[in-house]
Design a protein around this motif. Sequence first.
Motif, PDB file in Angstrom:
ATOM      1  N   GLY A  28      22.500  15.847  39.125  1.00  0.00           N
ATOM      2  CA  GLY A  28      23.052  16.246  40.336  1.00  0.00           C
ATOM      3  C   GLY A  28      23.531  17.577  40.674  1.00  0.00           C
ATOM      4  O   GLY A  28      23.942  18.126  41.836  1.00  0.00           O
ATOM      5  N   PRO A  53      29.301  19.335  41.078  1.00  0.00           N
ATOM      6  CA  PRO A  53      29.306  17.967  41.919  1.00  0.00           C
ATOM      7  C   PRO A  53      30.323  17.512  42.047  1.00  0.00           C
ATOM      8  O   PRO A  53      30.813  16.828  42.804  1.00  0.00           O
ATOM      9  CB  PRO A  53      28.053  17.411  40.907  1.00  0.00           C
ATOM     10  N   MET A  87      20.712  18.999  42.725  1.00  0.00           N
ATOM     11  CA  MET A  87      20.941  18.408  43.932  1.00  0.00           C
ATOM     12  C   MET A  87      21.829  19.067  44.930  1.00  0.00           C
ATOM     13  O   MET A  87      21.631  19.322  46.095  1.00  0.00           O
ATOM     14  CB  MET A  87      21.431  16.899  43.987  1.00  0.00           C
ATOM     15  N   VAL A  88      23.182  19.308  44.260  1.00  0.00           N
ATOM     16  CA  VAL A  88      24.079  20.086  44.941  1.00  0.00           C
ATOM     17  C   VAL A  88      23.659  21.556  45.311  1.00  0.00           C
ATOM     18  O   VAL A  88      24.022  22.012  46.443  1.00  0.00           O
ATOM     19  CB  VAL A  88      25.347  20.229  44.300  1.00  0.00           C
ATOM     20  N   GLU A 134      14.679  16.551  42.871  1.00  0.00           N
ATOM     21  CA  GLU A 134      16.039  16.711  42.888  1.00  0.00           C
ATOM     22  C   GLU A 134      16.654  17.629  44.034  1.00  0.00           C
ATOM     23  O   GLU A 134      17.313  17.476  44.759  1.00  0.00           O
ATOM     24  CB  GLU A 134      16.505  17.010  41.479  1.00  0.00           C
ATOM     25  N   GLY A 143      18.467  16.799  47.447  1.00  0.00           N
ATOM     26  CA  GLY A 143      19.810  17.765  47.802  1.00  0.00           C
ATOM     27  C   GLY A 143      19.667  18.472  49.216  1.00  0.00           C
ATOM     28  O   GLY A 143      20.763  18.153  49.828  1.00  0.00           O
ATOM     29  N   TRP A 171      32.326  16.700  45.511  1.00  0.00           N
ATOM     30  CA  TRP A 171      32.555  14.914  45.749  1.00  0.00           C
ATOM     31  C   TRP A 171      34.014  15.098  46.207  1.00  0.00           C
ATOM     32  O   TRP A 171      34.280  14.329  47.027  1.00  0.00           O
ATOM     33  CB  TRP A 171      32.424  14.242  44.292  1.00  0.00           C
ATOM     34  N   GLY A 203      24.016   8.918  41.733  1.00  0.00           N
ATOM     35  CA  GLY A 203      25.112  10.437  41.956  1.00  0.00           C
ATOM     36  C   GLY A 203      26.322  10.295  41.253  1.00  0.00           C
ATOM     37  O   GLY A 203      26.887  11.119  40.730  1.00  0.00           O
ATOM     38  N   THR A 210      25.064  12.388  49.139  1.00  0.00           N
ATOM     39  CA  THR A 210      23.740  12.571  49.317  1.00  0.00           C
ATOM     40  C   THR A 210      23.009  11.165  49.199  1.00  0.00           C
ATOM     41  O   THR A 210      21.959  10.886  50.143  1.00  0.00           O
ATOM     42  CB  THR A 210      23.174  13.819  48.565  1.00  0.00           C
ATOM     43  N   ASN A 230      27.604  16.402  48.389  1.00  0.00           N
ATOM     44  CA  ASN A 230      27.590  16.005  46.899  1.00  0.00           C
ATOM     45  C   ASN A 230      26.669  14.881  46.520  1.00  0.00           C
ATOM     46  O   ASN A 230      26.244  14.243  47.376  1.00  0.00           O
ATOM     47  CB  ASN A 230      29.202  15.532  46.497  1.00  0.00           C
ATOM     48  N   PRO A 231      26.341  14.513  45.097  1.00  0.00           N
ATOM     49  CA  PRO A 231      25.310  13.527  44.858  1.00  0.00           C
ATOM     50  C   PRO A 231      25.546  12.250  45.358  1.00  0.00           C
ATOM     51  O   PRO A 231      24.735  11.599  45.675  1.00  0.00           O
ATOM     52  CB  PRO A 231      25.513  13.521  43.186  1.00  0.00           C
ATOM     53  N   GLY A 241      25.446  11.293  37.525  1.00  0.00           N
ATOM     54  CA  GLY A 241      25.315  12.582  37.583  1.00  0.00           C
ATOM     55  C   GLY A 241      26.957  13.391  37.390  1.00  0.00           C
ATOM     56  O   GLY A 241      27.162  14.315  36.661  1.00  0.00           O
TER      57      GLY A 241
END
Length: 453
Positions: free
Chosen positions: A240, A334, A243-244, A66, A70, A338, A98, A80, A76-77, A101
């Motif tokens: 996510g 996230p 990820m972020v 993850e 990222g 976004w 995404g 991404t 953002n998920p 998440g």
Amino acid sequence: MSDTKKSPQGEWSSHFAFILAATGSAVGLGNIWKFPYITGENGGGAFVLVYLLCVALVGLPIMMAETLMGRRGRHNPVTTMEALTAEAKADEHWHYLGWMGIIAGMLILSYYSVIAGWATAYVFKAFSGSFFDADAHAIKQLFADFIASPIQLIFWHTAFMLATMSIVKRGISHGLEKSLRFLMPCLFVLLILLVGYAMTTPGYFQGLHFLFNADFSKLSGNSILTALGQAFFSLGIGMGAVMVYGAYLPKKISITETVVIVSIADTVVALLAGIIIFPIVFTNGLEPNSGPGLIFETLPIAFGSMIGGWLFGILFFVMLVVAALSSSVALIEPTVTWLIETRGFSREKACLWSGLVTWLVGFASIFSFNSWSEFKVFGLTLFELLDYATANLMLPIGGFAIAIFAGWVMVRDHSEQELDLPNPQSYQIWELLIKYLAPAAVFFVFLDVVGVL
Ligand code: PHE
């Protein structure tokens, strides 16, 4: 991709800052509030063992995946996933990962904030001396009266959401880094002090025995799913947030080293919480399986009777609130990024809207502890349903999808380059775990729960 780009939201100022933020996201109510009570509900040692296996073999490789996704996507998920999908020339439906998440983060925060609100209220109860000389019965009653009052729960939930959003509003490095630098080490010291207290209680060895003695007859398929879900929840993966945070990670920092440090810290805190709580449970003749109220019904007994308990009580609940805050900001980040990156919102406006929606959804959990406690869906209250749907379903499904994407869809060279492991063998071990073991483990646990196995 990531060679040239940085996240539009900025970057962590140093390796240590990222470790702090990622540990802050991982260490939270999941370790101190949830781990002990679900261990209690699932019979102790065998559950702990399965949990540890889930962290090491499934959680860790997925957390690496993850983070690297990222850092490569840098957004953002949803964005991404779109970028990574385009890069791998894969099916565009992957961007739903995404989305899931973002939704999971808001749903988790809606009830997380309610429980963190309990912890905030307990700072004040500790301060006003409510635990002083109180026995187990009085402490239980104090908690029961508290959660029976929707007004009080709404008040503390609101306070906690406002605190979260005011940190997120200031952005990653100003809002978060500064406070965590000081507060995370304090949390560790305090936990060690409380372990010292637990060692003096007559129930100490019984507590340890409960936590570490594996009796597999107490494990059901659902307990295994709960352990897996808890590994995801506690590491904060599958939705996510990692990820972020990975998107803010400078290129030169080693993902593997960081992820290993964070997961060890996370696991140690959960185990310490168990070592503190179960001796108090047994010393006072309480039930380990009393559910979400467990720490609120046990620790105040200790604070009410130990030397310096007034101060330790206040400090403990302050630390719990801080640990919760450093996780809650990760849960909402996230959504906020976004809104900023795809809807053109300012950070303030993004915080306002995401915070408002999450705050409102939180009412479902608040009422499930009092006015709506009889209202059940599939036999669960709304709080239990939200918890089950997110921790036991959405996070493992998200983690499964991340494993498949990183292991099978992403261009191999890219993941190898991002992980930058010292030798090809280490990369192959990770590849084996992410391609086969992690997805298979999640899949079989699900099959077991739906009764196919
Ligand atoms: N890991 C946090 C905890 O243990 C909760 C969390 C879940 C944070 C998912 C971020 C993402 O309390």
